[in-house]
Design a protein around this motif. Structure first.
Motif, short mmCIF file in Angstrom:
data_model
loop_
_atom_site.label_atom_id
_atom_site.label_comp_id
_atom_site.label_asym_id
_atom_site.label_seq_id
_atom_site.Cartn_x
_atom_site.Cartn_y
_atom_site.Cartn_z
N SER A 49 26.66 26.97 26.46
CA SER A 49 27.63 26.11 27.13
C SER A 49 28.21 26.84 28.36
O SER A 49 28.51 28.02 28.29
CB SER A 49 28.73 25.80 26.12
OG SER A 49 29.66 24.95 26.69
N SER A 54 24.05 21.33 33.09
CA SER A 54 24.39 19.99 33.59
C SER A 54 24.50 20.00 35.11
O SER A 54 24.15 19.01 35.76
CB SER A 54 25.71 19.51 32.98
OG SER A 54 25.56 19.33 31.59
N GLN A 101 24.15 12.29 26.30
CA GLN A 101 24.43 12.62 24.89
C GLN A 101 24.83 11.36 24.11
O GLN A 101 24.39 11.14 23.00
CB GLN A 101 25.54 13.66 24.83
CG GLN A 101 25.93 14.02 23.42
CD GLN A 101 26.86 15.21 23.36
OE1 GLN A 101 26.97 15.98 24.32
NE2 GLN A 101 27.52 15.38 22.24
N ASP A 177 20.43 14.78 29.18
CA ASP A 177 21.39 15.86 28.96
C ASP A 177 21.87 15.83 27.51
O ASP A 177 22.68 14.98 27.13
CB ASP A 177 22.58 15.73 29.93
CG ASP A 177 23.32 17.05 30.09
OD1 ASP A 177 23.10 17.98 29.27
OD2 ASP A 177 24.15 17.16 31.02
N GLU A 178 21.37 16.73 26.70
CA GLU A 178 21.71 16.86 25.28
C GLU A 178 21.61 15.52 24.55
O GLU A 178 22.54 15.11 23.85
CB GLU A 178 23.10 17.48 25.13
CG GLU A 178 23.25 18.71 26.03
CD GLU A 178 24.14 19.80 25.47
OE1 GLU A 178 24.46 19.74 24.27
OE2 GLU A 178 24.49 20.71 26.24
N ALA A 181 22.30 15.64 20.67
CA ALA A 181 23.42 16.44 20.16
C ALA A 181 24.18 15.73 19.04
O ALA A 181 24.72 16.38 18.15
CB ALA A 181 24.37 16.79 21.31
N THR A 210 18.89 20.85 26.12
CA THR A 210 19.15 20.79 24.67
C THR A 210 19.65 22.13 24.12
O THR A 210 19.35 23.19 24.64
CB THR A 210 17.89 20.35 23.89
OG1 THR A 210 18.21 20.27 22.50
CG2 THR A 210 16.74 21.32 24.08
N HIS A 211 20.45 22.01 23.06
CA HIS A 211 20.86 23.19 22.30
C HIS A 211 19.99 23.32 21.05
O HIS A 211 20.07 24.29 20.33
CB HIS A 211 22.30 22.98 21.80
CG HIS A 211 23.33 23.50 22.74
ND1 HIS A 211 24.21 22.68 23.40
CD2 HIS A 211 23.62 24.74 23.14
CE1 HIS A 211 24.99 23.41 24.17
NE2 HIS A 211 24.65 24.67 24.03
N ASP A 212 19.23 22.26 20.81
CA ASP A 212 18.54 22.14 19.54
C ASP A 212 17.21 22.88 19.58
O ASP A 212 16.27 22.43 20.22
CB ASP A 212 18.32 20.64 19.26
CG ASP A 212 17.79 20.41 17.86
OD1 ASP A 212 17.44 21.39 17.18
OD2 ASP A 212 17.73 19.23 17.47
#
Ligand SMILES: Nc1ncnc2c1ncn2[C@@H]1O[C@H](COP(=O)(O)OP(=O)(O)O)[C@@H](O)[C@H]1O
Ligand SMILES: [Mg+2]
Length: 241
Positions: A49, A54, A101, A177-178, A181, A210-212
Motif C-alpha cells: 500500500s 494506483s 475494487q 485496480d484490486e 480485494a 493486486t495484493h492477492d
C-alpha cells in the motif's frame, strides 16, 4: 523480427514520474516507471500500500497524467508528461476499460442494463446494445443474472458484470485496480481467470493491480512497485517467494 514492432504493444509507458504537491509538500509517488504490455498479455502489478500502483494505473488510464514521461496506447502517443496528445475523454472511452475494487454498478439498473448503458453512451442503439450485453454476459458466465439488480448478485457476479461493462466498447486496454480485494479466494481466482481469458481471447492488453498472491499463476508477466519504483519480476524471483 517485426513481431516486436511498436504496434504490437497495447500499452507502453516511458519513464513516467508523478510528483504530488509542490515544494516542501512534494511526494514523488512514482519515478521513471516503464512498462510494455503486448496485445493479448495479462500483467499483474504487485506492491505494498502506498507504493504507487494506483498512481501508475490512473496515469495509464489517462485519468491522472504524470508529471513527466510518456503514455502510449495502441501505438499512439496519448500523454507526453501532463500534455494531452489526443482528446482524452473520447480516446479513453474508445480504448480503455476500467474495473475497480468495488463494482460501482448503478443500483437501480438490472445487470444487463448496467452493461447496455455503457454501450448506449457510445452511440449504440438500445436494441443492439442489449443484444451485445447479453452476449457478453454469456461469455463471462453470468447470462442467467441478466435481470437481477446488483444487490441480488454475489460479489463475484458483480465483478463479472463490471468486467462485461469494461468490455462494452471493445477496448484494447483493460485496467483493474484490486478487483478481487473484496472477494473470497475462490471467486477472486475466477475473476482473475476472467482477466486472463479476456486478454488472450480479445487480444487486449490487461493490467491488474493486486495484493492477492494466490492467483498469480494466471498472469503472463508480473511487475512490482516499491516506494514508487517499478520493476519486472523474473521467474527466479517468483519461484523463491
Ligand atoms: N492526490 C494525492 N495527493 C498527494 N499524495 C498522493 C495523492 N495520491 C496518492 N498520493 C501518495 O502517493 C503515494 C502512492 O499512492 P498510490 O498510488 O495510491 O499507492 P498504492 O495504490 O500502491 O497504494 C502515496 O505516498 C500516497 O500517499
Ligand atoms: Mg491503490
Amino acid at each position: 523480427m517485426s513481431n516486436d514492432s511498436k504496434t504490437d504493444y497495447a500499452i507502453e509507458t516511458t519513464n513516467i514520474t508523478k510528483i504530488y504537491g509542490s515544494d516542501n509538500t512534494e511526494v514523488v509517488a512514482m519515478r521513471d516507471a516503464c512498462m510494455q504490455v503486448k496485445k493479448g498479455e495479462v500483467v499483474a502489478l504487485l506492491g505494498p500500500s502506498g507504493s504507487g500502483k494506483s498512481t501508475f494505473l490512473t496515469a495509464v488510464g489517462l485519468i491522472n497524467p504524470p508529471t513527466s514521461g510518456q503514455v502510449i496506447i495502441g501505438g499512439k502517443l496519448a500523454l507526453d508528461g501532463p500534455v494531452a496528445k489526443t482528446n482524452l475523454r473520447s480516446f479513453r472511452r474508445k480504448h480503455i476499460g476500467f474495473v475497480f475494487q468495488k463494482s460501482n454498478l448503478i443500483p437501480f439498473l438490472s445487470a444487463v442494463e448496467n452493461i447496455q448503458v455503457a454501450m448506449e453512451l457510445s452511440g449504440e442503439s438500445s436494441r443492439e446494445a442489449r443484444r451485445r450485453s447479453l452476449e457478453l454476459m454469456d461469455y463471462l458466465g453470468v447470462a442467467d443474472r441478466a435481470d437481477n439488480l446488483p444487490m441480488a448478485l454475489s460479489g463475484g457476479q458483480q465483478q463479472r458484470i463490471a468486467v462485461a461493462r469494461a468490455l462494452a466498447n471493445h477496448p484494447s486496454v483493460i485496467l483493474a485496480d484490486e478487483p478481487t480485494a473484496a472477494l473470497d479466494g475462490v471467486s477472486g481466482r475466477q475473476v482473475m481467470e476472467l482477466f486472463s481469458k479476456v486478454a488472450h481471447e480479445q487480444d487486449a492488453g490487461v493490467i491488474v493491480v493486486t495484493h492477492d498472491h494466490r492467483a498469480l499463476d494466471v498472469f503472463d508477466t508480473i511487475y512490482e512497485m516499491e516506494d514508487g519504483l517499478m520493476h519486472r519480476k523474473s521467474d527466479h524471483e517468483l519461484s523463491t517467494n
